[in-house]
Design a protein around this motif. Structure first.
Motif, PDB file in Angstrom:
ATOM      1  N   VAL A 163     -12.094   1.940   3.184  1.00 41.20           N
ATOM      2  CA  VAL A 163     -10.836   2.121   3.896  1.00 41.20           C
ATOM      3  C   VAL A 163      -9.710   1.415   3.146  1.00 41.20           C
ATOM      4  O   VAL A 163      -8.610   1.966   2.982  1.00 41.20           O
ATOM      5  CB  VAL A 163     -10.945   1.596   5.346  1.00 41.20           C
ATOM      6  N   GLN A 164      -9.966   0.208   2.679  1.00 40.15           N
ATOM      7  CA  GLN A 164      -8.963  -0.499   1.884  1.00 40.15           C
ATOM      8  C   GLN A 164      -8.509   0.354   0.697  1.00 40.15           C
ATOM      9  O   GLN A 164      -7.315   0.457   0.401  1.00 40.15           O
ATOM     10  CB  GLN A 164      -9.520  -1.822   1.354  1.00 40.15           C
ATOM     11  N   ALA A 165      -9.473   0.944   0.004  1.00 38.69           N
ATOM     12  CA  ALA A 165      -9.159   1.726  -1.194  1.00 38.69           C
ATOM     13  C   ALA A 165      -8.317   2.956  -0.851  1.00 38.69           C
ATOM     14  O   ALA A 165      -7.346   3.268  -1.552  1.00 38.69           O
ATOM     15  CB  ALA A 165     -10.441   2.134  -1.904  1.00 38.69           C
ATOM     16  N   GLU A 166      -8.673   3.657   0.216  1.00 41.92           N
ATOM     17  CA  GLU A 166      -7.924   4.859   0.570  1.00 41.92           C
ATOM     18  C   GLU A 166      -6.512   4.529   1.043  1.00 41.92           C
ATOM     19  O   GLU A 166      -5.550   5.225   0.699  1.00 41.92           O
ATOM     20  CB  GLU A 166      -8.679   5.642   1.655  1.00 41.92           C
ATOM     21  N   VAL A 167      -6.384   3.472   1.819  1.00 38.52           N
ATOM     22  CA  VAL A 167      -5.058   3.063   2.288  1.00 38.52           C
ATOM     23  C   VAL A 167      -4.211   2.595   1.100  1.00 38.52           C
ATOM     24  O   VAL A 167      -3.009   2.872   1.032  1.00 38.52           O
ATOM     25  CB  VAL A 167      -5.193   1.972   3.370  1.00 38.52           C
ATOM     26  N   PHE A 168      -4.838   1.922   0.158  1.00 39.41           N
ATOM     27  CA  PHE A 168      -4.120   1.486  -1.034  1.00 39.41           C
ATOM     28  C   PHE A 168      -3.617   2.687  -1.831  1.00 39.41           C
ATOM     29  O   PHE A 168      -2.468   2.699  -2.305  1.00 39.41           O
ATOM     30  CB  PHE A 168      -5.033   0.607  -1.889  1.00 39.41           C
ATOM     31  N   ARG A 169      -4.439   3.691  -1.962  1.00 40.16           N
ATOM     32  CA  ARG A 169      -4.007   4.887  -2.700  1.00 40.16           C
ATOM     33  C   ARG A 169      -2.814   5.569  -2.013  1.00 40.16           C
ATOM     34  O   ARG A 169      -1.941   6.118  -2.686  1.00 40.16           O
ATOM     35  CB  ARG A 169      -5.173   5.861  -2.850  1.00 40.16           C
TER      36      ARG A 169
END
Length: 263
Positions: free
Chosen positions: A105-111
């Motif tokens: 989730v962190q990675a997708e929100v960061f993208r």
């Protein structure tokens, strides 16, 4: 003029004396501050602080809070960033130390933040902790889809990620951690940072520099961070102030550069 590029003045730690804290900053010579958004639910409180002419703000979701908006769309950030007082996208990124949000989730929100920075032309304010490899991979991948400005906020990671970010033209901000006795590894990285892309921050109310360590941090303490940067880089205090201010305005281009300042 002193500049604090990263404050959290909307935080509850300042609820009892926010105006007094801001007044002390001004008395200490702080001419500009950027109030950083940590989650969308706090944006209005964050933005309210930026009603002051010398305080600006950002919009974004800290990786700790990513779990609250797992389906964050870039357009949500883009729409809010249309406000001329918004000067950056973030604070966003990856934090694998606390893992308060699932890593995927962190990675997708960061993208989503990367896409918003690319579309708006505003700098991406990046938080990274114990996630160097994936952080480098995502920044390179997203930057390859179209460039955007990057700020590695409160940088405490190693040389390898710093080199990858540097190749993307990233800026780096230095916090009170640089003054800590045990932070020689951080100081070593600061010595290698690009001279024209270093700025300073307090990250208040956190990370108070020596001699205030252990207390609530305030923007008025930014001079201690600037002095440490000067010492580490072998610059005079005046040179450090000029260099970091010029780098700040090069990065946060929505903020007018004062007349007569060095371009």
């Amino acid at each position: 003029m002193l500049i604090d590029s990263h404050v959290n003045l909307h935080a509850p730690q300042f609820d009892e004396d926010r105006e007094a804290v801001i007044a002390r900053a001004r008395e200490a010579g702080v001419g500009l501050m950027v109030n950083i958004c940590d989650k969308l639910a706090n944006y209005e409180k964050n933005r309210a602080v930026a009603e002051a002419p010398d305080i600006w703000c950002t919009v974004g979701v800290h990786p700790h809070e990513a779990r609250e908006t797992p389906d964050l769309a870039p357009q949500t950030l883009v729409a809010i960033a249309a406000d001329p007082r918004v000067v950056g996208i973030g604070e966003c990124g990856l934090d694998f130390h606390y893992d308060l949000s699932p890593r995927d989730v962190q990675a997708e929100v960061f993208r989503a933040h990367c896409a918003a920075a690319r579309e708006t032309g505003l700098p991406l304010v990046v938080h990274t902790r114990e996630a160097d490899d994936l952080m480098g991979d995502i920044l390179e991948d997203e930057h390859g889809q179209g460039p955007f400005s990057i700020l590695m906020h409160c940088y405490t990671s190693g040389h390898a990620l710093a080199a990858r970010a540097d190749r993307l033209g990233a800026w780096f901000s230095v916090s009170g951690i640089a003054t800590f006795k045990a932070a020689e590894d951080v100081r070593d990285v600061i010595r290698q940072m690009p001279a024209d892309r270093i700025i300073v921050e307090t990250d208040c109310p956190y990370l108070a520099p020596i001699p205030h360590r252990g207390r609530r941090n305030e923007p008025a303490y930014i001079a201690h961070v600037l002095a440490k940067v000067a010492e580490i880089r072998g610059w005079t205090l005046e040179e450090a102030e000029t260099r970091t201010a010029s780098a700040f305005f090069d990065l946060f281009q929505r903020i007018p550069r004062p007349s007569g300042s060095v371009a």
